[in-house]
Design a protein around this motif. Sequence first.
Motif, mmCIF file in Angstrom:
data_model
loop_
_atom_site.group_PDB
_atom_site.id
_atom_site.type_symbol
_atom_site.label_atom_id
_atom_site.label_comp_id
_atom_site.label_asym_id
_atom_site.label_seq_id
_atom_site.Cartn_x
_atom_site.Cartn_y
_atom_site.Cartn_z
ATOM 1 N N PHE A 196 0.827 -1.207 0.000
ATOM 2 C CA PHE A 196 0.000 0.000 0.000
ATOM 3 C C PHE A 196 0.864 1.261 0.000
ATOM 4 O O PHE A 196 0.574 2.238 -0.684
ATOM 5 N N GLN A 200 1.295 0.880 -4.741
ATOM 6 C CA GLN A 200 -0.157 0.910 -4.549
ATOM 7 C C GLN A 200 -0.894 0.054 -5.575
ATOM 8 O O GLN A 200 -1.895 -0.598 -5.252
ATOM 9 N N LEU A 228 -6.391 2.031 2.400
ATOM 10 C CA LEU A 228 -6.067 2.002 0.966
ATOM 11 C C LEU A 228 -7.235 2.559 0.148
ATOM 12 O O LEU A 228 -7.034 3.351 -0.788
#
Length: 944
Positions: A196, A200, A228
Amino acid sequence: MEKSCTLLVHFDKGTPTLANDIKEALEGNDVHAKVDAMKKAVMLLLNGETIPQLFITIVRYVLPSEDHTIQKLLLLYLEIIEKTDARGRVMPEMILICQNLRNNLQHPNEYIRGVTLRFLCRLNETEIIEPLIPSVLSNLEHRHPFVRRNAILAVMSIYNLPQGDLLLADAPETIEKALSTEQDPSAKRNAFLMLFTCAQDRAVNYLFTHIDRISDWGEQLQMVVLELIRKVCRTNRGEKGKYIKIIISLLNMPSTAVIYECAGTLVSLSSAPTAIRAAANTYCQLLLSQSDNNVKLIVLDRLNELKTSHRDLMVDMIMDVLRALSSPNLDIRRKTTDIALELITPKNIDEVVLTLKKEVVKTQSGELEKNGEYRQMLVQAIHSCAIKFPEVASTVVHLLMDFLGDSNVASAMDVVVFVREIIETNAKLRVSIITRLLDTFYQIRAARVCSCALWIIGEYCLSLSEVESGIVTIEQCLGDLPFYTDIEEGDSTEASKPSHTVSSRRPAILADGTYATQSAASETALSLPTIVQGSLASTGNLRSLILTGDFFLGAVVACTLTKLILRLEEVQPTKSEVNKASIQALLTLVSMLQLGESSFLPHPIDNDSRDRIVLCIRLLCNTGDEIRKIWLQSCRQSFVKMLADKQFRETEEIKAKAQISHAQPDDLIGFYHLKSRKGMSQLELEDEVQDDLKRATGEFTKDGDDANKLNRILQLTGFSDPVYAEAYVTVHHYDIVLDVTVINRTKETLQNLCLELATMGDLKLVERPQNYTLAPESSKQIRANIKVSSTETGVIFGNIVYETSNVMERTVVVLNDIHIDIMDYISPASCADVAFRTKWAEFEWENKVAVNTVIQDEKDFLNHIIKSTNMKCLTPPSALEGECGFLAANLYAKSVFGEDALVNFSIEKQADGKLSGYIRIRSKTQGIALSLGDKITLKQKGGA
């Protein structure tokens, strides 16, 4: 870079331990002595001492130790010490610890491996970390989850270093593989957090690959998933539809932390009615299931925010919110009622009032110590409901009138004020209210409540039977006349009996509350049975109150009797009956005057009450039509006008609270009906509609107040000083943040530059100052955090200290003082008149400020003080109208710490046009009274 450390321990440097003593303890074989020596070394380093001579000793005698405590302290020591020289290069002796760290990473004990990996998370020197990378990667496959989870965190911290992508180029891929096979919940959470933070796209891909198994993931991992989602949707709002489905699926999780975060995420990402209802339901579920009062208060805050932005949807949740009244905590109950009162509508008012009535009945049990305060809160809530919806008044007013005799005077006062307002606004209830009030009047024991109830009887007893009942009730509560008997010696045959009487003539109070001489008291005590004391409750409540010297109440009784006699003249055809009642009333008033002027009371009657009673006597003897009109009509008209002003003020407050937003002329508006709906769920369609509405009404538009920011910049040094400094002060509730800009205006490098601050007042510095090196003509941003504990005006002062290469001594630049303004902590607030007077009587700290101003208009000066002190004027505008040369007003504000600030403003215009008078400030704490007084003294002279 600022030095960071995970250990903060208080240590008194009054008698610092010598480095030689620590060195001797470290060289010995005693493990306990080594532990104590390492602790002392760490504490000295944390308090700014430099002991470089210990490093070699620690390398020789502490590194080889197998004791876990010593190894942990060693890692703390290595974290604190300077590892680089003045040029930023790693010192050569640091290479000595690399081998030790490598050995720890391959140690057979998993605890040693874990704490060493955790230590690597706090290292920033790539020269030390680079040789350890193979050992770190090998720990990703260790059998123990404690080692694996710390190894993942170490990989993440290394990858986030400035050159981390070169040291661990394939770190995201490696962690993704580890995540796919990992079974430990904490290790999975750390691995997903690494993706994350660092990659990402891989985290999103993993999330949608395993979307069907999210409900089986642990609580920690689900929390990171929500973080997230928030991050992705902020950057790309167009994709939030598919993520909201994930959030709604997580709302059914057993973890309360997860569903709380889900509700918050839903509200922040979507305005669709379905999403808001789901979030509100979740909050209500938490409100009932959680036993911690702090959690309930936080959830109520979230519901209050929803109520502000989505009131129409929250109206349906009002009964779920009211279930929180089952909590015994008074703060929770108060917040719950505040939220509910703003959600009442014609559809739910009956249910709300029924619930509040049930709660009022429960307070009669007397089991809880704060039942009186809770009952008062409920009465105020019912009062608000009845004012907004008069049709419900009939269902509650008779129940509440049972509490007119409540021992809690504030609660009883709220009830009688409620009755006074309802009887005027709801004419259909007048007869029943008067009947019930006359039946329960004898139960009232508080003078203030009696005064208000008497006014109601005098104004609203209109028919013959009501007027006669009102007169009889008052006479019964006053008891037999006269109020006291004065028996002279020799005037009574019984007085000559020495065995039964005492010759002293000091006044005494009898069992029924009347006054008599000592001789009469002695004889009565002998002749009356003891049951007289038990019948005290049956004697008049008005009598007992007046005999204590409350002649203000006596004046109210006189006015009420006068009004009733005047009205009796209008409704009673028989003249003799009117004369009889008038004579009895005159006898009562004269008896009160006689009591007030007697020597038996410690304090005689005050002039105001005496004049009022005398006026009533004159009116009963000779009444004109104009006087009759004033007494029987004008009082009621003034009360109606007061209610109208109150309603107007409440309406204005509601308008002021309403958010005023405007759309810009060139703002884009998307038409919902013209958009493609292919592949969109119902939730996404609702969200599109809400976004269009917000965009059309300008809710997305937020203008920054740049001028206000400029006003908060304070110059700390002069323009001619070698170092120029200015600070931007940010105040947020309990925190003050100083963003200090320091500029080197010389051609030399400033070394060991330090911003040293100190505080005076209820301010506390959070951090120790750091040293910086400032190049010629360069600048540095330094942030200082300060905690505030009260509204007492605080002062921040200090200096900037630095060294140059040419001068060995340190140079000091003294800074201007920063005064923290009390206006940053107080905000205008509303307070009922009764509550204001109660607080004014309770609060012990008073600050009296004499008026000294060039402003010559009373209202202009009042407005100037209101603007300068950020307070709210509680006195209605109608009371401030007119030009009479006098002005009195009450101001009120509340601080972020929950403190009340009460101000009484009383001024007079002199013959020369100048204003004189006093501004009195009262508060529960000394700080706010003094600070507000200083502010008023400083600001009152100016006209702007």
